[in-house]
Scaffold this active site. Structure first.
Site, PDB file in Angstrom:
ATOM      1  N   ASP A  34       0.865  -1.187   0.000  1.00  0.00           N
ATOM      2  CA  ASP A  34       0.000   0.000   0.000  1.00  0.00           C
ATOM      3  C   ASP A  34       0.898   1.232   0.000  1.00  0.00           C
ATOM      4  O   ASP A  34       1.841   1.335   0.792  1.00  0.00           O
ATOM      5  CB  ASP A  34      -0.914  -0.016   1.236  1.00  0.00           C
ATOM      6  CG  ASP A  34      -2.024   1.018   1.158  1.00  0.00           C
ATOM      7  OD1 ASP A  34      -1.723   2.203   0.907  1.00  0.00           O
ATOM      8  OD2 ASP A  34      -3.187   0.646   1.347  1.00  0.00           O
ATOM      9  N   HIS A 103     -10.331  -5.387  -2.613  1.00  0.00           N
ATOM     10  CA  HIS A 103      -8.967  -5.563  -2.115  1.00  0.00           C
ATOM     11  C   HIS A 103      -9.004  -5.927  -0.636  1.00  0.00           C
ATOM     12  O   HIS A 103      -9.901  -5.513   0.102  1.00  0.00           O
ATOM     13  CB  HIS A 103      -8.116  -4.314  -2.338  1.00  0.00           C
ATOM     14  CG  HIS A 103      -8.759  -3.052  -1.829  1.00  0.00           C
ATOM     15  ND1 HIS A 103      -9.708  -2.354  -2.545  1.00  0.00           N
ATOM     16  CD2 HIS A 103      -8.586  -2.366  -0.667  1.00  0.00           C
ATOM     17  CE1 HIS A 103     -10.090  -1.301  -1.853  1.00  0.00           C
ATOM     18  NE2 HIS A 103      -9.433  -1.286  -0.700  1.00  0.00           N
ATOM     19  N   HIS A 105      -6.769  -5.605   2.762  1.00  0.00           N
ATOM     20  CA  HIS A 105      -5.617  -5.015   3.459  1.00  0.00           C
ATOM     21  C   HIS A 105      -5.043  -6.051   4.414  1.00  0.00           C
ATOM     22  O   HIS A 105      -5.795  -6.682   5.181  1.00  0.00           O
ATOM     23  CB  HIS A 105      -6.046  -3.820   4.312  1.00  0.00           C
ATOM     24  CG  HIS A 105      -6.588  -2.650   3.573  1.00  0.00           C
ATOM     25  ND1 HIS A 105      -5.829  -1.543   3.267  1.00  0.00           N
ATOM     26  CD2 HIS A 105      -7.837  -2.391   3.102  1.00  0.00           C
ATOM     27  CE1 HIS A 105      -6.585  -0.651   2.645  1.00  0.00           C
ATOM     28  NE2 HIS A 105      -7.805  -1.145   2.537  1.00  0.00           N
TER      29      HIS A 105
HETATM   30  P1  5GP Z   1      -9.729   1.422   0.725  1.00  0.00           P
HETATM   31  O1  5GP Z   1      -9.950   2.645   1.574  1.00  0.00           O
HETATM   32  O2  5GP Z   1     -10.418   1.535  -0.617  1.00  0.00           O
HETATM   33  O3  5GP Z   1     -10.056   0.149   1.445  1.00  0.00           O
HETATM   34  O4  5GP Z   1      -8.174   1.351   0.499  1.00  0.00           O
HETATM   35  C1  5GP Z   1      -7.542   1.715  -0.671  1.00  0.00           C
HETATM   36  C2  5GP Z   1      -6.049   1.675  -0.402  1.00  0.00           C
HETATM   37  O5  5GP Z   1      -5.392   1.770  -1.641  1.00  0.00           O
HETATM   38  C3  5GP Z   1      -5.543   2.825   0.462  1.00  0.00           C
HETATM   39  O6  5GP Z   1      -4.952   2.310   1.646  1.00  0.00           O
HETATM   40  C4  5GP Z   1      -4.541   3.547  -0.430  1.00  0.00           C
HETATM   41  O7  5GP Z   1      -3.397   3.969   0.273  1.00  0.00           O
HETATM   42  C5  5GP Z   1      -4.207   2.495  -1.469  1.00  0.00           C
HETATM   43  N1  5GP Z   1      -3.867   3.041  -2.769  1.00  0.00           N
HETATM   44  C6  5GP Z   1      -4.595   3.933  -3.480  1.00  0.00           C
HETATM   45  N2  5GP Z   1      -3.996   4.189  -4.665  1.00  0.00           N
HETATM   46  C7  5GP Z   1      -2.877   3.433  -4.690  1.00  0.00           C
HETATM   47  C8  5GP Z   1      -1.836   3.287  -5.665  1.00  0.00           C
HETATM   48  O8  5GP Z   1      -1.829   3.883  -6.733  1.00  0.00           O
HETATM   49  N3  5GP Z   1      -0.830   2.412  -5.356  1.00  0.00           N
HETATM   50  C9  5GP Z   1      -0.823   1.717  -4.177  1.00  0.00           C
HETATM   51  N4  5GP Z   1       0.216   0.885  -3.985  1.00  0.00           N
HETATM   52  N5  5GP Z   1      -1.777   1.845  -3.232  1.00  0.00           N
HETATM   53  C10 5GP Z   1      -2.796   2.696  -3.493  1.00  0.00           C
END
Ligand code: 5GP
Ligand code: ZN
Length: 142
Positions: A34, A103, A105
């Site tokens: 991440d 996704h 985490h």
């Molecule tokens: P969500 O809030 O949707 O569960 O988590 C999305 C995660 O994707 C976030 O923790 C954010 O830091 C990560 N993220 C968003 N864009 C990118 C990216 O372009 N590359 C990577 N490696 N992580 C990303």
């Protein structure tokens, strides 16, 4: 929240159109760091096929992800030196989902790291658990 493959940042990572620190790659799953970690070693595990939320995943792909989670968790513990880890999976904006490609985490956890949910546990009224249980059985049978 993008939910079509053409404007999906994680599809672009799968297709290598944008870079990612990929630590695992098989026929249907990739895992990468991440970019904004809650702790060093915070991983995202995603299906290669686009799906918005967990409920949209084909069973075979869900199985593919589940199969690799233990291995990735062991690697995360070794690399991060964490005492434990959380598997967090957000579905929908109200649940904190920002990226519209399903996704998981994997978040390293350390004693007194300050991370956590406000776990405001409630209680059921008398008989309410049986009613809710019946509703689930009906939903699963439909
Ligand atoms: P969500 O809030 O949707 O569960 O988590 C999305 C995660 O994707 C976030 O923790 C954010 O830091 C990560 N993220 C968003 N864009 C990118 C990216 O372009 N590359 C990577 N490696 N992580 C990303
Ligand atoms: Zn996608």
């Amino acid at each position: 929240m993008a939910s079509s493959p053409s404007d999906c940042i994680f599809c672009k990572i799968v297709q290598r159109q944008i870079p990612a620190s990929t630590i695992f790659d098989d026929d249907s799953v990739i895992a990468f760091l991440d970019v904004s970690p809650l702790a060093s070693g915070h991983l995202l595990v995603i299906p290669k096929v686009h799906a918005n939320q967990l409920i949209d995943l084909p069973e075979t792909v869900a199985s593919d992800i589940g199969r690799v989670l233990p291995q990735l968790g062991r690697a995360l513990l070794m690399v991060s030196g964490a005492d434990g880890f959380n598997v967090l999976q957000n579905n929908g904006e109200v649940a904190g989902q920002v990226v519209g490609h399903v996704h998981f985490h994997l978040i390293p956890r350390f004693k007194d790291d300050g991370l956590g949910y406000r776990w405001n546990a409630g209680a059921y009224e008398d008989g309410q658990m049986n009613d809710v249980c019946d509703l689930f059985k009906q939903a699963l049978a439909s």
